[in-house]
Every structure is written in C-alpha cells, then in structure tokens.
Scaffold this motif. Structure first.
Motif, short mmCIF file in Angstrom:
data_model
loop_
_atom_site.label_atom_id
_atom_site.label_comp_id
_atom_site.label_asym_id
_atom_site.label_seq_id
_atom_site.Cartn_x
_atom_site.Cartn_y
_atom_site.Cartn_z
N ALA A 114 0.82 -1.21 0.00
CA ALA A 114 0.00 0.00 0.00
C ALA A 114 0.85 1.26 0.00
O ALA A 114 1.92 1.30 0.62
CB ALA A 114 -0.92 -0.01 1.22
N ARG A 115 0.34 2.27 -0.68
CA ARG A 115 1.01 3.56 -0.73
C ARG A 115 0.13 4.58 0.00
O ARG A 115 -1.01 4.82 -0.42
CB ARG A 115 1.24 4.00 -2.18
N LEU A 116 0.65 5.17 1.06
CA LEU A 116 -0.10 6.17 1.82
C LEU A 116 -0.08 7.48 1.06
O LEU A 116 1.00 8.02 0.76
CB LEU A 116 0.51 6.35 3.22
N ARG A 117 -1.25 8.00 0.75
CA ARG A 117 -1.38 9.27 0.04
C ARG A 117 -1.92 10.29 1.02
O ARG A 117 -3.12 10.32 1.33
CB ARG A 117 -2.34 9.11 -1.15
N TRP A 118 -1.04 11.12 1.55
CA TRP A 118 -1.42 12.05 2.61
C TRP A 118 -2.22 13.22 2.05
O TRP A 118 -1.88 13.80 1.01
CB TRP A 118 -0.19 12.57 3.34
N ALA A 119 -3.29 13.55 2.77
CA ALA A 119 -4.17 14.65 2.36
C ALA A 119 -4.43 15.56 3.56
O ALA A 119 -4.56 15.09 4.69
CB ALA A 119 -5.48 14.11 1.82
N GLU A 120 -4.52 16.84 3.27
CA GLU A 120 -4.85 17.80 4.32
C GLU A 120 -6.33 17.69 4.69
O GLU A 120 -7.14 17.20 3.90
CB GLU A 120 -4.51 19.22 3.87
N PRO A 121 -6.72 18.16 5.87
CA PRO A 121 -8.10 17.98 6.32
C PRO A 121 -9.16 18.64 5.45
O PRO A 121 -10.25 18.07 5.27
CB PRO A 121 -8.09 18.60 7.72
#
Length: 334
Positions: free
Chosen positions: A240-247
């Motif tokens: 899995a690749r974590l795709r960080w997103a802002e709130p």
C-alpha cells in the motif's frame, strides 16, 4: 488474588481476564453466556438487566471487581451495592467522555463532569447518551464503594479483540494495498491505550487498593497518524502507498472524522479533547504504554487468527470510509 470480571469475554473485559489468569489469580467472570468464557476461569451466569439477574453473585468474596458496563447506570448501582460488603476494590471502566465538553487543554481529573445519576435506568440512544450513562456509572460505584472505587477514565482503546473496528479497519484497508487515503497532518499527535495496558494498570492499582478517578490513556504524542499508519503497512507486509491529504478537502467531501476515518480527528476543539489529555496522575500511579508497533502487530496477528470478519458490537455503527469516496478524493489530487 481473587478477581471478578463483570463481562469478561470481549475486548477490555477479555484483556482483564487474560491478564488476571496470566498472574495466577483466581478469576471469575459473570455474564449472560452469549460468548464462551476464556480458559482458566470460573463462569457465573446472569443477566444484569433482568429481575434477579444478579442471583449468581449473592455468594462469594473477591479482592478486585472490574466492571465494563456501558449502559443504564442502575446495573452498576445494583452490582456494586450487592458486592460492596464482599469485595475490597471496585474498578469501573469509565471514559473521558464524562467530562463536560469542551475540556480546557491540560485539564486534569478535577475538570467539570456531565450530569449523571446512579439511579438512571434508561437511555434513549447508546451514542448520544454515552457520557451521561458513564457518569452515572461512576457515581454508582463511588456511592457503594467510596474511596475503594477506582474510576478508569479511558481514552481511545485499541488492541487485540477490538470490537469497535477502528484499528481492524485500517489494517484490513491497508492490507488490500493500492493507494490509501491517509488523513493529515501526518505528524498529528495521537493518544490511545492498548486494552492490555489498561488491564495491567487497573489490576496493579486495584491490588494496591488505589481509588479515585484517573485519565487512562497514553502520554500526548505517544504516536502520530504517520506512526500508526506506517506501522499498519509494515506489519501487514502490504504494498500500500499512503497518500497524505490535508483535512480541508477530506471534510469538504463530507467525510466524518472518527467514524469514516477511524482514530483521525483534524486539529481543533475535538482533537484537543481526544488527543491532548492530561495523564500525569495515571503515570504517577505506574501507567506504562507499549509501543504502537506492538499494538498494531498483535492486533493484526489476532485478526489473521480468527475466522471471518472481526467482531462488531451490535450497539455501535460500523466504521470505515466508502471506497468510492476514497477513490474520488484520491483522484482529486489527494
């Protein structure tokens, strides 16, 4: 030591029972028998919501009683009053939800509480009334046991046997692989308590006959969102690749923090309440919290050891993000 666990077959109760057995204590569980009791215990049967439902507890003596009840406070009242002459310590597994919201950052156990009554026999909604019934349960325990009552105001609880679904959802989602929406900020500090660390602390404190109210969760910053989710990637062996997103884009899509994305709450008033808890008192009374990697790894090992899906409490809604919503957010540049 003689330990009585009211419940004892699911999540926190199960962790308490297993810890008691591991210590060589004489462990008794009292419940309706809908789940099989762990090995090495004496099982008593009864329904706390039924007339004469406590009949099996009218005889016997115990050093420690642990009560995990989360519904009408009258059940705590009736059990505590019955057991008070024959038990040395009564541990009530409460919640930080008993504090009147919002709670000032840094507030300790003396912060104002919501109103509750030990004689409250009803609740309209399990989620909406949670704080009130837990506050009533505390009052019931204290009324019967006085300073022999230990109130464990737990924070977010994770670990093996979890029947709420928070950590299991993240583990299963990450195990499926692919791009995974990871809610940020990545370095957002988290607090939680492994159910086994909660059990250890409660039994240690009760054995010393410690009483009073304690916030029982990890120190602030025990881990972060990055630490939790990257641990899930490692222990599952996922690609899995974590795709960080802002709130902001997550919230704009109608995603519900805590419910749709378990554990996560964006910075703000609710975050301060959930993840910036003063735990100095519990730390001073010996609370120790294992690393997040251990909690995640042991929960994953448990999930793989059971047939089918993880257990889910019937009185709690299932958690987790709709795959279509996740896909939409990821394709939108998250």
């Amino acid at each position: 030591m003689r330990l009585l666990v009211l419940g004892g077959t699911e999540f926190v109760g199960r962790a308490v029972v297993e810890e008691g057995v591991a210590r060589g204590w004489k462990v008794t569980v009292f419940n309706r028998g809908t789940h099989e009791a762990p090995d090495g215990v004496t099982a008593l049967r009864g329904d706390r919501g039924a007339p004469d439902g406590l009949e099996a507890l009218r005889h016997g003596e115990w050093d420690v009683v642990v009560d995990t009840w989360s519904w009408a406070p009258t059940a705590v009242r009736d059990a505590a009053e019955l057991l008070a002459p024959r038990a040395a310590s009564y541990v009530y597994v409460s919640s930080r939800s008993v504090y009147e919201y919002p709670v000032p950052v840094g507030a300790d156990e003396s912060a104002p509480l919501v109103e509750g009554s030990p004689d409250d026999a009803e609740y309209r909604d399990r989620i909406a009334d949670y704080a009130r019934v837990k506050a009533g349960g505390e009052l019931a325990a204290v009324r019967a046991f006085g300073d022999r009552a230990l109130l464990a105001r737990a924070g977010l609880i994770l670990g093996p046997y979890e029947n709420i679904g928070r950590l299991p959802w993240w583990l299963n989602r990450i195990a499926r692989g692919g791009d995974v929406l990871a809610p940020g900020p990545a370095e957002l500090k988290l607090q939680f308590i492994d159910a086994r660390d909660l059990a250890i602390w409660m039994l240690d404190a009760a054995a010393r006959q410690v009483g009073g109210a304690f916030n029982v969760t990890s120190p602030v910053g025990h881990t972060t969102m990055r630490g939790l989710l990257e641990a899930c990637v490692r222990v599952t062996g996922s690609s899995a690749r974590l795709r960080w997103a802002e709130p902001d884009p997550i919230l704009a899509a109608g995603v519900q923090p805590w419910q749709d994305l378990p554990v996560w709450v964006p910075p703000g008033e609710l975050y301060e309440f959930l993840h910036r808890t003063n735990v100095d008192k519990a730390l001073g009374e010996g609370l120790r919290c294992r690393p997040v990697e251990e909690t995640v790894a042991d929960t994953w090992a448990w999930l793989r050891s059971i047939p089918g899906d993880a257990p889910q409490r019937a009185d709690r809604p299932a958690v987790g993000l709709d795959p279509k919503v996740e896909e939409s957010l990821l394709s939108g540049g998250a």
